[in-house]
Design an enzyme around this catalytic site. Structure first.
Site, PDB file in Angstrom:
ATOM      1  N   GLY A   1       2.876  -0.815   4.862  1.00  0.00           N
ATOM      2  CA  GLY A   1       2.175  -1.476   5.969  1.00  0.00           C
ATOM      3  C   GLY A   1       1.792  -0.468   7.042  1.00  0.00           C
ATOM      4  N   ASP A   2       2.658   0.485   7.289  1.00  0.00           N
ATOM      5  CA  ASP A   2       2.359   1.507   8.299  1.00  0.00           C
ATOM      6  C   ASP A   2       1.175   2.370   7.862  1.00  0.00           C
ATOM      7  OD1 ASP A   2       4.491   0.589   9.813  1.00  0.00           O
ATOM      8  OD2 ASP A   2       5.908   1.928   8.808  1.00  0.00           O
ATOM      9  N   GLY A  35      10.117   7.466   0.287  1.00  0.00           N
ATOM     10  CA  GLY A  35      10.150   7.666   1.740  1.00  0.00           C
ATOM     11  C   GLY A  35       8.952   7.035   2.407  1.00  0.00           C
ATOM     12  N   LYS A  54       8.194   2.698  12.696  1.00  0.00           N
ATOM     13  CA  LYS A  54       6.838   2.208  12.457  1.00  0.00           C
ATOM     14  C   LYS A  54       5.797   2.997  13.255  1.00  0.00           C
ATOM     15  CE  LYS A  54       8.483  -2.374  11.293  1.00  0.00           C
ATOM     16  NZ  LYS A  54       8.568  -2.105   9.869  1.00  0.00           N
ATOM     17  N   ASP A  87       8.397   3.226  -3.988  1.00  0.00           N
ATOM     18  CA  ASP A  87       9.074   2.864  -2.743  1.00  0.00           C
ATOM     19  C   ASP A  87       8.022   2.261  -1.810  1.00  0.00           C
ATOM     20  OD1 ASP A  87      10.468   2.697  -0.380  1.00  0.00           O
ATOM     21  OD2 ASP A  87      10.950   4.831  -0.233  1.00  0.00           O
ATOM     22  N   ASP A 130      15.310   7.419   9.066  1.00  0.00           N
ATOM     23  CA  ASP A 130      15.629   6.414   8.050  1.00  0.00           C
ATOM     24  C   ASP A 130      16.814   6.898   7.212  1.00  0.00           C
ATOM     25  OD1 ASP A 130      13.531   4.963   9.011  1.00  0.00           O
ATOM     26  OD2 ASP A 130      12.215   5.252   7.278  1.00  0.00           O
TER      27      ASP A 130
HETATM   28  O1  RIB Z   1       7.894   0.150   8.287  1.00  0.00           O
HETATM   29  C1  RIB Z   1       8.916   0.967   7.789  1.00  0.00           C
HETATM   30  C2  RIB Z   1       9.758   1.480   8.902  1.00  0.00           C
HETATM   31  O2  RIB Z   1      10.410   0.390   9.505  1.00  0.00           O
HETATM   32  C3  RIB Z   1      10.840   2.429   8.487  1.00  0.00           C
HETATM   33  O3  RIB Z   1      10.430   3.770   8.461  1.00  0.00           O
HETATM   34  C4  RIB Z   1      11.947   2.144   9.484  1.00  0.00           C
HETATM   35  O4  RIB Z   1      12.232   3.200  10.335  1.00  0.00           O
HETATM   36  C5  RIB Z   1      11.513   0.894  10.223  1.00  0.00           C
HETATM   37  O5  RIB Z   1      11.076   1.182  11.475  1.00  0.00           O
END
Ligand code: RIB
Length: 293
Positions: A237-238, A273, A38, A232, A11
């Site tokens: 979601g991840d 981050g 993700k 941030d 990123d």
């Molecule tokens: O969901 C966030 C992610 O989406 C970021 O880390 C970026 O790399 C994109 O894939």
């Protein structure tokens, strides 16, 4: 063991006071590179919560690729099926401003993964408690992985992000689908609440700070989000998905698993981050004990 079939990106994050207008050049405050993607994010979220995690994906033969693989290893994630291929690693260009983000992903090596490679990893997929995927990989690869899991009775979570890659053919093969509200609208049209009723305890729509909603077979359930101070929101979601996978893989009931995932996501946004704020289990338990909104 949870297996993640997914993207691994570096990123490239620029923080600025406001988003520039079309055609405008604006000065930023800070530029940072941090691991993301993700797939990798969801893998890290699950690993921090104590799950054994195995990653399937690809990075480039470049400095980012080395750094990204080393980062996954440090999190205790198995990386023997992360290939290093010719060309560039995937990157995400992230603009952070006004409490929100704008992201452009260039898939690079992520799009070098093939269906043949997925076929060759059938044993790995079949031996997993749960397999988690997103849509930053070639869609036929995701389709193939879902089919293999379906054949072997392995539960899957498909986080349909970005939703533009979603096709209806994927739906019958996934056990759980976890769009956010925008993605749910793109996939199901305006009335995604009606879609919830078609997929009880399988489709859960994340609603940011409000929490997440699903249908339990009799009624709609809104699992409230936990109060947080967002620094941030990238990767929230991840974190939700990684935590949901951890909780489901260890046998938690669906509603409890969603609550656990909400708590983890609320913690993840408090640091910079995508992976920076992903919590360990003790912090999630503490947040849950702090009361339910
Ligand atoms: O969901 C966030 C992610 O989406 C970021 O880390 C970026 O790399 C994109 O894939």
């Amino acid at each position: 063991m949870i297996t993640v079939v997914g993207s691994i990106n570096m990123d490239l994050v620029v923080q600025t006071d406001r988003f520039p207008k079309q055609g405008e050049t604006a000065l930023g405050n800070l530029y940072t590179t941090v691991p993301g993607g993700k797939g990798a994010n969801q893998a890290v979220a699950a690993a921090r919560l104590g799950s054994g995690v195995h990653m399937i994906g690809a990075v480039g033969q470049d400095a980012f690729g080395d750094e990204l693989v080393a980062g996954l290893k440090e999190e205790g994630i198995q990386v023997q099926h992360v290939k290093q291929t010719d060309g560039a690693s995937g990157i995400a260009n992230i603009l952070l401003s006004e409490g929100d983000n704008r992201i452009i992903v260039v898939p690079g090596a992520n799009h070098s993964v093939t269906t043949e490679e997925i076929d060759a990893l059938t044993d790995q997929l079949a031996a997993s408690y749960l397999v988690m995927m997103q849509l930053e990989m070639p869609i036929p690869v995701i389709q193939r992985a879902l089919e293999i899991c379906h054949q072997h009775g392995v539960p899957t979570i498909l986080n349909p992000a970005p939703a533009s890659g979603f096709t209806a053919e994927l739906l019958p093969y996934c056990t759980y689908l976890t769009p956010n509200e925008t993605e749910a609208e793109e996939i199901f049209g305006g009335d995604w609440e009606a879609a919830l009723e078609e997929y009880p305890n399988r489709l859960v729509v994340t609603l940011g700070q409000k929490g997440a909603q699903f249908y339990d077979g009799e009624k709609h359930v809104l699992v409230g989000g936990f109060p947080t101070k967002a620094v941030d929101t990238t990767g929230a979601g991840d974190t939700f998905n990684g935590a949901l996978a951890s909780a489901l893989a260890e046998g938690q009931a669906f509603e409890e698993a969603v609550r656990f995932a909400n708590a983890a996501a609320s913690l993840s946004v408090e640091k910079f981050g995508a992976q920076g704020g992903m919590p360990e289990r003790a912090a999630v338990i503490e947040r849950m004990a702090g009361g339910r909104p």
